[in-house]
Motif scaffolding. Sequence first.
Motif, PDB file in Angstrom:
ATOM      1  N   TRP A 358       0.889  -1.177   0.000  1.00  0.00           N
ATOM      2  CA  TRP A 358       0.000   0.000   0.000  1.00  0.00           C
ATOM      3  C   TRP A 358       0.911   1.205   0.000  1.00  0.00           C
ATOM      4  CZ3 TRP A 358      -4.681   1.212  -1.213  1.00  0.00           C
ATOM      5  CH2 TRP A 358      -5.376   2.286  -0.633  1.00  0.00           C
ATOM      6  N   THR A 359       1.019   1.843  -1.127  1.00  0.00           N
ATOM      7  CA  THR A 359       2.043   2.878  -1.227  1.00  0.00           C
ATOM      8  C   THR A 359       1.516   4.134  -1.909  1.00  0.00           C
ATOM      9  OG1 THR A 359       4.262   3.363  -2.048  1.00  0.00           O
ATOM     10  CG2 THR A 359       2.969   1.847  -3.376  1.00  0.00           C
ATOM     11  N   PRO A 360       1.950   5.282  -1.397  1.00  0.00           N
ATOM     12  CA  PRO A 360       1.553   6.518  -2.077  1.00  0.00           C
ATOM     13  C   PRO A 360       2.282   6.641  -3.404  1.00  0.00           C
ATOM     14  CG  PRO A 360       3.039   7.018  -0.248  1.00  0.00           C
ATOM     15  CD  PRO A 360       2.784   5.543  -0.212  1.00  0.00           C
ATOM     16  N   PHE A 371      -0.958  12.649  -4.341  1.00  0.00           N
ATOM     17  CA  PHE A 371      -0.681  11.212  -4.335  1.00  0.00           C
ATOM     18  C   PHE A 371      -1.962  10.394  -4.487  1.00  0.00           C
ATOM     19  CE2 PHE A 371       3.212  12.316  -1.840  1.00  0.00           C
ATOM     20  CZ  PHE A 371       4.121  11.696  -2.674  1.00  0.00           C
ATOM     21  N   PHE A 372      -1.842   9.351  -5.263  1.00  0.00           N
ATOM     22  CA  PHE A 372      -2.815   8.279  -5.190  1.00  0.00           C
ATOM     23  C   PHE A 372      -2.259   7.271  -4.195  1.00  0.00           C
ATOM     24  CE2 PHE A 372      -3.837   9.659  -9.537  1.00  0.00           C
ATOM     25  CZ  PHE A 372      -5.204   9.705  -9.443  1.00  0.00           C
ATOM     26  N   HIS A 373      -3.079   6.320  -3.796  1.00  0.00           N
ATOM     27  CA  HIS A 373      -2.541   5.188  -3.054  1.00  0.00           C
ATOM     28  C   HIS A 373      -2.747   3.938  -3.887  1.00  0.00           C
ATOM     29  CE1 HIS A 373      -1.278   7.304   0.447  1.00  0.00           C
ATOM     30  NE2 HIS A 373      -0.874   6.159   0.986  1.00  0.00           N
ATOM     31  N   THR A 392      -7.975   6.770  -4.638  1.00  0.00           N
ATOM     32  CA  THR A 392      -7.740   8.166  -4.270  1.00  0.00           C
ATOM     33  C   THR A 392      -7.676   8.341  -2.759  1.00  0.00           C
ATOM     34  OG1 THR A 392     -10.120   8.491  -4.340  1.00  0.00           O
ATOM     35  CG2 THR A 392      -8.885   9.178  -6.278  1.00  0.00           C
ATOM     36  N   ASP A 393      -8.094   7.312  -2.027  1.00  0.00           N
ATOM     37  CA  ASP A 393      -8.218   7.476  -0.583  1.00  0.00           C
ATOM     38  C   ASP A 393      -7.194   6.631   0.164  1.00  0.00           C
ATOM     39  OD1 ASP A 393      -8.972   7.842   1.988  1.00  0.00           O
ATOM     40  OD2 ASP A 393     -11.082   7.315   1.713  1.00  0.00           O
ATOM     41  N   ARG A 394      -6.316   7.299   0.847  1.00  0.00           N
ATOM     42  CA  ARG A 394      -5.256   6.557   1.538  1.00  0.00           C
ATOM     43  C   ARG A 394      -5.759   5.792   2.757  1.00  0.00           C
ATOM     44  NH1 ARG A 394      -1.624  11.217   4.316  1.00  0.00           N
ATOM     45  NH2 ARG A 394      -3.219  12.101   5.652  1.00  0.00           N
ATOM     46  N   PHE A 397      -7.376   1.234   2.630  1.00  0.00           N
ATOM     47  CA  PHE A 397      -6.648  -0.018   2.405  1.00  0.00           C
ATOM     48  C   PHE A 397      -7.538  -1.254   2.458  1.00  0.00           C
ATOM     49  CE2 PHE A 397      -4.542  -3.796   4.034  1.00  0.00           C
ATOM     50  CZ  PHE A 397      -3.576  -3.984   3.075  1.00  0.00           C
TER      51      PHE A 397
END
Lengths: 549, 222
Positions: A358-360, A371-373, A392-394, A397
Amino acid sequence: MAADIHKKKGWEVPNGSLVPADGQPTERSESPTPGLAQGMEPGAGQEGAMFVHTRSYEDLTSPEDGDVVSRSSEEGRGDQADQTSIEQISKDFSELSTQLTGMALDLEEEMRPSQEDKMDLSLQTARRDSARSEKEDEDVTMETWRMHQKHVFVLSEAGKPVYSRYGSEEALSSTMGVMMALVSFLEAEKNAIRSIHADGYKVVFVRRSPLVLVAMARTRQSEQEIAHELLYIYYQILSLLTWTQLNHIFQQKQNYDLRRLLAGSERITDNLLDLMARDPSFLMGAARCLPMAAGLRDTVSTCLQQAKAKSLVFSILLSRNQLVSLVRRKDQFLHPIDLHLLFNLISSSSSFREGEAWTPICLPKFNSSGFFHAHISYLEQDMDLCLLLVSTDREDFFTVSDCKRRFQERLRKRGVSHALQEALRTPFYSVSQVGIPDLRHFIYKSKSSGLFTSPEIEAPYVSEEEKQRLLELYQYLHSRAHNSSRPLKNIYFTGPSENLLAWVTSAFELYVCYSPLGTKAAAVSAVNKLMKWIRREEDQLFILTPQTY
Amino acid sequence: MFKKNMAPRRTQHVGAGPSTEQSYIYKVVLLGSTAVGKSSIAFRYVKNDFRESVPTMGCSFFTQLVCLETATIKLEIWDTAGQEKYHSVCHLYYREANAALLVYDIARKGTFARAKLWLRELEKEFLPDELVIVLVGNKTDLAAEREVTFEEAEEFAKSKSLIYMETSAKSNHQVTEVFMAIAHALLKQEQQKEPALRPQPWKKSRVDLQEPSNQTKKCCVN
């Protein structure tokens, strides 16, 4: 006519806040020659493209370069090309023949690989296998360091080293100082340095404030293409930091050492440079699809489409830099450069094979300010199938992770896992399937879909050096075809080891490699046959029905 | 006192097991400098294998089931990237954690100092009893190059009431033990809690994430 089926207004892209304004044709052209007009060529999607539409290679760079002249001439050429048909190609070639026989001689001279180059290539390959730390140890005063085919340096406007492809940045700080001095010197005169040509080297400068990118190449690529690669490096850096953050940092502190922030990601840039030297995707500005039965691909795409979530923008399934499926949010288009950066990210890191990442990530051509995630995972341990879910939402997850689970479950329910595994076992097709005796290899790109297809590189291009040489030949033809001051539509190139043909229209680009024994007439007629074959196989080689959520 | 967004994921029943024993889900986060071996520790624990790994991007997520006599525990392991550029998003990964591993490299003094900084950051975010913290000195296989002594680290751990262990992901030394220690400590914490304070068991584990959490600031969302 068939033209009516394809005549859809799917091209109109509402210029939403997320989509960069880009030249989009409002309608597919109605041409009396279906199969050649843009949007009608083999490989053109039926529902519209998945990517931001790039009519040509120049399109990828011109917004930054502001190269209006080359762009308008490109469009003029496009109109003419609409008239072109398969029957007409032979006429074109005979018209060009006088000019080409003159050119072929010096081309041949220019393209012949020297002994020296071969040695260099093997050095490069050796380095590819070694770890980054060994690269850092490389002594920059040694002859071997000087002998590299292509050096790439990134520095800040204060002259501080940010990245060097070979050797440690510290050891090169004075060299980079000189580079910055050159840039500043000409800037003081209200001018800009673009390149230096000397002694078989091209030194190319690209300025993207607050960074300066410099390549020193002994390859036969054009200045334009080297600059294009440097832009990729720039975008690669943006994808880790965002443009906003990069600018903010240097506004705060002009002599900031950016290596602190880029630590640990040098290998991604290294990998990008290596990939650009051997994968034609970057040259073509397009993505290659994993060949598979259309029905299977549609099923997989539907499964992917159904495993959606509110925050998802793109769901991408890929296998070793080949696209299996791509589902996007309606009205949101991915730019080929962004897709290449994602491919590179995945191929440069083995760590994605374990667990769920799970990375920006910033997709600079989409939106360079945020950033997207990305949720990145492989579907099965021993299978080369990587799923990339861009959200679009960090905070999302677990929702996105659940999309992966749902996708896998659907695949199982539809019973396509096994077929998918089979397709992965044959990631390339052989050129012999086309049934043209002298045909060795080709690259065909459909411009409207942004996808290209190419068979496996087979004998006699077995060694890494030979494969690289073939790609260099394509690069050379590509640079001639897209030369901004004098673009060419058709090129026939006779070399000592192979004959090549390039054909560029507003709808597609085709680069073909033949055995050196064939004639030009045979080569031209074979193109006809090849195009028919691609048309027949298009539903396997391309994604014709891209899906949206 | 519980933070608003702390409680829900703490204790929950994982499905309906055949026995009546308790099931819990805990979030465990690995923190520390670049190249101290966070991913290697996670990889050793989950896959019982070792390989030279490359720097983690963002973070990696693993799950592992631990079956104890009295309870079954599902550990959700968040392996974070040690690089500086990810520090701005790191709070995202350790928020709502139940346990944290502060990993340093015994052969690099600087990483021990960095682990102390991480501790300070966690102390700002969590109340003293909220989080089980384990100080992990990794790479005991590099004992010859040791820069941080066992005693020094142990004393520090004692002063901050942390669990302290030394491991080697490479030679498989004490890695599983670290996670077992965490599991036991978490269970102990659970049992010490007043029953009244215990949050209601949740039916589904993911629910709370979909609820709007009032503490989040969306600064990097498009």
